[in-house]
Design a protein around this motif. Sequence first.
Motif, short mmCIF file in Angstrom:
data_model
loop_
_atom_site.label_atom_id
_atom_site.label_comp_id
_atom_site.label_asym_id
_atom_site.label_seq_id
_atom_site.Cartn_x
_atom_site.Cartn_y
_atom_site.Cartn_z
N ARG A 262 -15.48 -8.07 72.43
CA ARG A 262 -15.69 -8.73 73.72
C ARG A 262 -15.09 -7.92 74.87
O ARG A 262 -15.70 -7.81 75.95
CB ARG A 262 -15.11 -10.14 73.69
CG ARG A 262 -15.74 -11.05 72.65
CD ARG A 262 -15.33 -12.50 72.83
NE ARG A 262 -16.00 -13.07 73.99
CZ ARG A 262 -15.79 -14.32 74.43
NH1 ARG A 262 -14.88 -15.07 73.82
NH2 ARG A 262 -16.45 -14.79 75.46
N MET B 269 -17.43 -5.04 75.57
CA MET B 269 -18.61 -5.47 76.32
C MET B 269 -18.26 -5.69 77.79
O MET B 269 -19.03 -5.32 78.69
CB MET B 269 -19.20 -6.73 75.70
CG MET B 269 -19.78 -6.54 74.31
SD MET B 269 -20.23 -8.10 73.52
CE MET B 269 -21.59 -8.61 74.55
N GLU C 267 -20.97 -6.21 80.68
CA GLU C 267 -21.86 -7.11 79.94
C GLU C 267 -20.99 -8.22 79.34
O GLU C 267 -20.57 -8.15 78.19
CB GLU C 267 -22.61 -6.35 78.84
CG GLU C 267 -23.79 -5.55 79.33
CD GLU C 267 -24.91 -6.43 79.86
OE1 GLU C 267 -25.22 -7.46 79.22
OE2 GLU C 267 -25.48 -6.09 80.92
N SER D 91 -19.62 -11.73 77.67
CA SER D 91 -20.09 -12.43 76.47
C SER D 91 -19.70 -13.90 76.53
O SER D 91 -18.91 -14.32 77.38
CB SER D 91 -19.48 -11.77 75.23
OG SER D 91 -18.06 -11.85 75.27
N ILE E 129 -20.75 -14.93 68.78
CA ILE E 129 -20.56 -14.31 70.09
C ILE E 129 -21.85 -13.60 70.50
O ILE E 129 -22.44 -12.84 69.71
CB ILE E 129 -19.40 -13.31 70.05
CG1 ILE E 129 -18.09 -14.06 69.76
CG2 ILE E 129 -19.29 -12.54 71.36
CD1 ILE E 129 -16.91 -13.15 69.49
N PHE E 130 -22.26 -13.84 71.75
CA PHE E 130 -23.48 -13.26 72.31
C PHE E 130 -23.18 -12.67 73.68
O PHE E 130 -22.30 -13.16 74.39
CB PHE E 130 -24.57 -14.32 72.49
CG PHE E 130 -24.99 -15.04 71.25
CD1 PHE E 130 -26.08 -14.61 70.51
CD2 PHE E 130 -24.29 -16.15 70.80
CE1 PHE E 130 -26.48 -15.28 69.37
CE2 PHE E 130 -24.67 -16.83 69.66
CZ PHE E 130 -25.77 -16.39 68.93
N PRO E 131 -23.93 -11.66 74.10
CA PRO E 131 -23.84 -11.25 75.50
C PRO E 131 -24.48 -12.33 76.37
O PRO E 131 -25.43 -12.99 75.94
CB PRO E 131 -24.64 -9.94 75.55
CG PRO E 131 -25.57 -10.01 74.38
CD PRO E 131 -24.86 -10.81 73.32
#
Length: 399
Positions: A83, A86, A91, A93, A101-103
Motif C-alpha cells: 500500500r 502504491m 495510486e 488503495s 486490497i485494491f487500487p
Amino acid sequence: MKRIAIIGSGPAGLMAAQAALEQGARVSIYEAMPSAARKFLMAGKSGLNISHSENVDQLLGRYDAPDGRLKAMVSAFNASDVRDWMEALDEPSFVGSSGRIFPVAMKASPLLRKWLRKLAEQGAELHTRHRWTGWTSEGMLAFSTQSGSVQVESDATILALGGKSWSRLGSDGQWASILSERGVPFDRFEPSNCGMEVGWSDRLLSQHEGAPVKSIALKMGDKSSRGDIVITRHGIESGALYPVAADLRKELSSNGSATLLVDLAPDVQTDALAKRLASANRKDSMSNRLRKAARLDKLKVALVNEVTRGSPPGDPSELATLLKALPLTVTGTAPMDDAISTAGGVSWDALDEHLMLKAVPNTYCVGEMVSWDAPTGGYLLTACMAMGKAAGEAAAKAT
C-alpha cells in the motif's frame, strides 16, 4: 555501475528492477511480448486485487513453500508495504469488505503506466519483443528479436519468466528447458487456482450449466472456504474453490480422485437442520422437504439428487448430516493453461537464500517460475513483488 538484466516484465521483474535501481544499479528489462506485464493487466481487468489486509501471521500462512525463505521475503514486503508503494506512485488503495486490497482506480493499467514511467525516469531501459534463448558460449545472454539474434552482457541476471499458464500472455514455461540444460532441478508444473473436473449427469448440465451454487462452504482436508461455485460443463469453478485447490490437487495426485465436501447450509447447525427436516410435512415430496424445511434452492436440491442418484436418506438426522457435508467426487483439474497460476517450477533446493541459482552464479529466479503456491486474494501478487524486491537488492549489492 553494476549492470543488471531482468528478463520478464511482470510484477516480480518490475519490482526487481525498482529495487536494483534504488541500490544504484544500471537496469535493462527484456520482455518477449510486444508490451509489458500482460498477465498483470489481465488480472486487473475487472478489479486489481493486489494484496490482503489480514494480519501478517495470517498472510504468511497462505503460502506453501518448503522452508521459511518465501515467508521471510513476504514478511519484509507485506500488504502494508504494498500500500505504501502504491501511494508513492500516486495510486491510493482501499480495503474491500472481504479484506482484499485494491487500487482506488480498480484497474491495473493506471498503476502499471505510472510504475513504468517511474522506472524509466530512474534509468531503466525496457526492451520488448526480446525472447530469451539462453546463454552464448561466452556467457552472454542471448535473445531472439524481430531483427535477429541479440547478445547482452550483464553482471547479474534476474529471471522473472512466470509459470506455465495463460501462455497467450507470455507465461509459457519454455524457459524450463534452458535451465534444465544447466542442471537446475525442477518440481513438476501443476495447475493451481483452477477449476476442478466433476462428472455431472446430462440432466444436471441441461438444466443448470453455468449456474452459481450460492452461499456454501467447501472443505478439503483441514482447508475450508465460503462463497459460491459455478457449475461448468466439465465440473466446478470459482474463487471459493481456490483456497482448497492445493489440497484437492495433492489428493488427485495420490489417489486419482478426491472428495470435496460441500456444506449447503453453512449458517445452520446440523442438529437445528435435523429438527427442521423432522418437522416437515411427511406428505411432501423429498424435493419439497429440502426446499421448505432445509430452505435449499432448486440448484442445491438438484445437487443433492445428483450425488444420491435421486434417493436422499429419509431419516432427518442422516439427511441433515449429508446436507452439511455433501461429497462431490473430483476427478481432475482444469487444463494447465486455463489456471490462474501454476505450482511447481524451479526447486527451492536450486536457490540460495537470495534466490540465486546455485548452478548458475549471478542468476536469480523470482515470481511464479519458482516452486511455491498460494490462493488468489492478492497473495500471489504480493509474493511476486516481495521476491522481486529481495532479488533486486541482493543482485545489486553482490560483489
